[in-house]
Write a protein that holds these residues in place. Structure first.
Motif, PDB file in Angstrom:
ATOM      1  N   TYR A  74       0.822  -1.216   0.000  1.00 42.26           N
ATOM      2  CA  TYR A  74       0.000   0.000   0.000  1.00 42.26           C
ATOM      3  C   TYR A  74       0.854   1.264   0.000  1.00 42.26           C
ATOM      4  CZ  TYR A  74      -4.323  -2.608   0.796  1.00 42.26           C
ATOM      5  OH  TYR A  74      -5.401  -3.446   0.656  1.00 42.26           O
ATOM      6  N   GLY A  75       2.004   1.213   0.682  1.00 41.17           N
ATOM      7  CA  GLY A  75       2.873   2.391   0.706  1.00 41.17           C
ATOM      8  C   GLY A  75       3.358   2.760  -0.677  1.00 41.17           C
ATOM      9  N   SER A  76       3.722   1.766  -1.461  1.00 37.74           N
ATOM     10  CA  SER A  76       4.173   2.005  -2.830  1.00 37.74           C
ATOM     11  C   SER A  76       3.050   2.575  -3.692  1.00 37.74           C
ATOM     12  CB  SER A  76       4.685   0.689  -3.430  1.00 37.74           C
ATOM     13  OG  SER A  76       5.031   0.856  -4.785  1.00 37.74           O
ATOM     14  N   ASP A  77       1.834   2.059  -3.511  1.00 40.17           N
ATOM     15  CA  ASP A  77       0.683   2.585  -4.261  1.00 40.17           C
ATOM     16  C   ASP A  77       0.382   4.023  -3.849  1.00 40.17           C
ATOM     17  OD1 ASP A  77       0.465   0.150  -5.500  1.00 40.17           O
ATOM     18  OD2 ASP A  77      -1.217  -0.555  -4.289  1.00 40.17           O
ATOM     19  N   LEU A  78       0.492   4.294  -2.564  1.00 37.79           N
ATOM     20  CA  LEU A  78       0.304   5.651  -2.049  1.00 37.79           C
ATOM     21  C   LEU A  78       1.289   6.601  -2.706  1.00 37.79           C
ATOM     22  CD1 LEU A  78      -0.050   6.694   1.669  1.00 37.79           C
ATOM     23  CD2 LEU A  78       1.769   7.668   0.286  1.00 37.79           C
ATOM     24  N   LEU A  79       2.546   6.176  -2.793  1.00 35.30           N
ATOM     25  CA  LEU A  79       3.601   6.998  -3.384  1.00 35.30           C
ATOM     26  C   LEU A  79       3.306   7.300  -4.850  1.00 35.30           C
ATOM     27  CD1 LEU A  79       6.240   8.183  -2.261  1.00 35.30           C
ATOM     28  CD2 LEU A  79       7.439   6.198  -3.191  1.00 35.30           C
ATOM     29  N   THR A  80       2.775   6.316  -5.563  1.00 29.08           N
ATOM     30  CA  THR A  80       2.418   6.523  -6.972  1.00 29.08           C
ATOM     31  C   THR A  80       1.360   7.606  -7.111  1.00 29.08           C
ATOM     32  OG1 THR A  80       2.963   4.234  -7.579  1.00 29.08           O
ATOM     33  CG2 THR A  80       1.447   5.418  -9.023  1.00 29.08           C
ATOM     34  N   ALA A  81       0.283   7.500  -6.334  1.00 27.40           N
ATOM     35  CA  ALA A  81      -0.781   8.503  -6.403  1.00 27.40           C
ATOM     36  C   ALA A  81      -0.277   9.867  -5.960  1.00 27.40           C
ATOM     37  CB  ALA A  81      -1.965   8.064  -5.538  1.00 27.40           C
ATOM     38  N   MET A  82       0.509   9.895  -4.891  1.00 30.03           N
ATOM     39  CA  MET A  82       1.013  11.153  -4.341  1.00 30.03           C
ATOM     40  C   MET A  82       1.879  11.911  -5.349  1.00 30.03           C
ATOM     41  SD  MET A  82       3.518  11.713  -1.068  1.00 30.03           S
ATOM     42  CE  MET A  82       5.014  11.316  -1.988  1.00 30.03           C
ATOM     43  N   THR A  83       2.794  11.198  -5.993  1.00 30.67           N
ATOM     44  CA  THR A  83       3.706  11.887  -6.911  1.00 30.67           C
ATOM     45  C   THR A  83       2.993  12.315  -8.192  1.00 30.67           C
ATOM     46  OG1 THR A  83       4.483   9.716  -7.707  1.00 30.67           O
ATOM     47  CG2 THR A  83       5.823  10.828  -6.049  1.00 30.67           C
ATOM     48  N   ARG A  84       2.011  11.532  -8.626  1.00 34.61           N
ATOM     49  CA  ARG A  84       1.259  11.942  -9.821  1.00 34.61           C
ATOM     50  C   ARG A  84       0.419  13.181  -9.538  1.00 34.61           C
ATOM     51  NH1 ARG A  84      -0.716   6.080 -12.312  1.00 34.61           N
ATOM     52  NH2 ARG A  84       1.352   5.452 -13.091  1.00 34.61           N
ATOM     53  N   ILE A  85      -0.177  13.230  -8.353  1.00 35.89           N
ATOM     54  CA  ILE A  85      -0.930  14.425  -7.970  1.00 35.89           C
ATOM     55  C   ILE A  85       0.014  15.631  -7.914  1.00 35.89           C
ATOM     56  CG2 ILE A  85      -2.158  15.571  -6.072  1.00 35.89           C
ATOM     57  CD1 ILE A  85      -3.303  12.780  -5.322  1.00 35.89           C
ATOM     58  N   SER A  86       1.122  15.473  -7.199  1.00 34.34           N
ATOM     59  CA  SER A  86       2.060  16.584  -6.991  1.00 34.34           C
ATOM     60  C   SER A  86       2.633  17.088  -8.312  1.00 34.34           C
ATOM     61  CB  SER A  86       3.205  16.136  -6.075  1.00 34.34           C
ATOM     62  OG  SER A  86       2.713  15.642  -4.853  1.00 34.34           O
ATOM     63  N   TYR A  87       3.005  16.156  -9.168  1.00 35.39           N
ATOM     64  CA  TYR A  87       3.591  16.511 -10.472  1.00 35.39           C
ATOM     65  C   TYR A  87       2.556  17.231 -11.345  1.00 35.39           C
ATOM     66  CZ  TYR A  87       5.960  15.811 -14.978  1.00 35.39           C
ATOM     67  OH  TYR A  87       6.553  15.990 -16.202  1.00 35.39           O
ATOM     68  N   GLY A 119      16.848  -1.093  -4.803  1.00 43.59           N
ATOM     69  CA  GLY A 119      15.594  -0.842  -5.511  1.00 43.59           C
ATOM     70  C   GLY A 119      14.489  -1.829  -5.252  1.00 43.59           C
ATOM     71  N   ALA A 120      14.691  -2.791  -4.343  1.00 39.84           N
ATOM     72  CA  ALA A 120      13.661  -3.789  -4.032  1.00 39.84           C
ATOM     73  C   ALA A 120      13.273  -3.690  -2.556  1.00 39.84           C
ATOM     74  CB  ALA A 120      14.168  -5.188  -4.347  1.00 39.84           C
ATOM     75  N   TYR A 121      11.986  -3.936  -2.269  1.00 41.82           N
ATOM     76  CA  TYR A 121      11.507  -3.884  -0.890  1.00 41.82           C
ATOM     77  C   TYR A 121      11.793  -5.189  -0.154  1.00 41.82           C
ATOM     78  CZ  TYR A 121       8.832   0.407  -1.620  1.00 41.82           C
ATOM     79  OH  TYR A 121       8.467   1.698  -1.863  1.00 41.82           O
ATOM     80  N   PHE A 122      12.062  -5.067   1.139  1.00 40.80           N
ATOM     81  CA  PHE A 122      12.159  -6.254   1.986  1.00 40.80           C
ATOM     82  C   PHE A 122      10.772  -6.908   2.068  1.00 40.80           C
ATOM     83  CE2 PHE A 122      15.569  -3.801   4.558  1.00 40.80           C
ATOM     84  CZ  PHE A 122      16.530  -4.110   3.615  1.00 40.80           C
ATOM     85  N   ASP A 123      10.764  -8.228   2.092  1.00 42.80           N
ATOM     86  CA  ASP A 123       9.486  -8.943   2.149  1.00 42.80           C
ATOM     87  C   ASP A 123       8.682  -8.615   3.404  1.00 42.80           C
ATOM     88  OD1 ASP A 123      10.010 -10.125  -0.251  1.00 42.80           O
ATOM     89  OD2 ASP A 123      10.724 -12.015   0.594  1.00 42.80           O
ATOM     90  N   LEU A 124       9.343  -8.244   4.479  1.00 39.62           N
ATOM     91  CA  LEU A 124       8.645  -8.024   5.749  1.00 39.62           C
ATOM     92  C   LEU A 124       7.708  -6.820   5.720  1.00 39.62           C
ATOM     93  CD1 LEU A 124      10.178  -5.495   7.474  1.00 39.62           C
ATOM     94  CD2 LEU A 124      11.983  -7.203   7.480  1.00 39.62           C
ATOM     95  N   VAL A 125       7.804  -5.967   4.689  1.00 40.37           N
ATOM     96  CA  VAL A 125       6.882  -4.824   4.600  1.00 40.37           C
ATOM     97  C   VAL A 125       5.989  -4.913   3.360  1.00 40.37           C
ATOM     98  CG1 VAL A 125       8.309  -3.226   5.919  1.00 40.37           C
ATOM     99  CG2 VAL A 125       8.640  -3.403   3.442  1.00 40.37           C
ATOM    100  N   ARG A 126       5.843  -6.123   2.828  1.00 40.81           N
ATOM    101  CA  ARG A 126       5.058  -6.273   1.611  1.00 40.81           C
ATOM    102  C   ARG A 126       3.691  -6.911   1.830  1.00 40.81           C
ATOM    103  NH1 ARG A 126       7.847  -9.521  -2.392  1.00 40.81           N
ATOM    104  NH2 ARG A 126       6.245  -8.709  -3.775  1.00 40.81           N
ATOM    105  N   GLY A 127       3.405  -7.349   3.063  1.00 40.19           N
ATOM    106  CA  GLY A 127       2.085  -7.904   3.365  1.00 40.19           C
ATOM    107  C   GLY A 127       1.694  -9.006   2.402  1.00 40.19           C
TER     108      GLY A 127
END
Length: 201
Positions: A74-87, A119-127
């Motif tokens: 969800y954090g990665s998806d949040l970042l996608t929406a956030m940066t597209r809005i900001s840009y 550039g890759a996330y640790f599995d422990l924060v990927r749910g």
């Protein structure tokens, strides 16, 4: 259809950012500037640190669905929406102020980067995302796309230089070069090629 099912931003954190993103562009298509302004205000509320439930905590932790550490999903998806809005609102009357951009940078430094490696996330924060995508290289692709947009709309030179340096390091990793060419967005690849050729970075 979006007006019917997403009349206004709702939910928490990732859900809020995604619904705000939909509402902002609905407002843009319909020239409903009040809708854009209220959606951005709803988006801004998420930058306040939380002490319980969903959101970013003072120590950098990100929680979604009440108690799951979820930066790599969800954090990665949040970042996608956030940066597209900001840009998208940059250089308009709806442009985000420096304080919000500073908040975005702090999230990157204190929350996202500590749980990434090359550039890759640790599995422990990927749910539950780990059940759908078990390729380690691909877990951070959307975040790299987001960081490249950030590097374009950030004003603070120190923040911009750090992001560009981080992106350049990832882009030059020999084991990733072909993978990035086939997975990153074209806009991101163009940005990364410019960064790669810039010897001041």
């Amino acid at each position: 259809p979006i007006e019917r099912y997403v009349p206004s931003p709702s939910l928490t954190m990732c859900g809020r950012f995604n619904t705000a993103y939909s509402c902002i562009f609905t407002g843009a298509f319909k020239k409903n500037y009040v809708k854009i302004a209220t959606s951005i205000e709803s988006f801004r509320e998420c930058f306040e640190p939380v002490e319980i439930n969903d959101g970013f905590y003072e120590d950098g932790t990100f929680i979604q669905h009440d108690y799951y550490a979820y930066l790599g999903g969800y954090g990665s998806d949040l970042l996608t929406a956030m940066t597209r809005i900001s840009y998208s609102v940059e250089n308009t009357v709806f442009q985000l102020d420096d304080e919000i951009k500073k908040g975005q940078y702090n999230w990157i430094i204190n929350s996202f980067l500590p749980v990434m490696y090359n550039g890759a996330y640790f599995d422990l924060v990927r749910g539950r995302t780990i059940s759908r995508d078990n390729k380690s290289k691909g877990t951070g692709i959307a975040t790299i796309d987001s960081l490249s947009l950030m590097a374009e709309y950030f004003i603070n030179e120190e923040h911009t230089n750090f992001l560009k340096g981080f992106l350049k390091r990832l882009y030059l990793l020999p084991e990733y070069s072909n993978y990035y060419i086939y997975t990153l967005q074209i806009h991101t690849l163009i940005t990364l090629e410019k960064i790669k050729m810039d010897n001041t970075i």
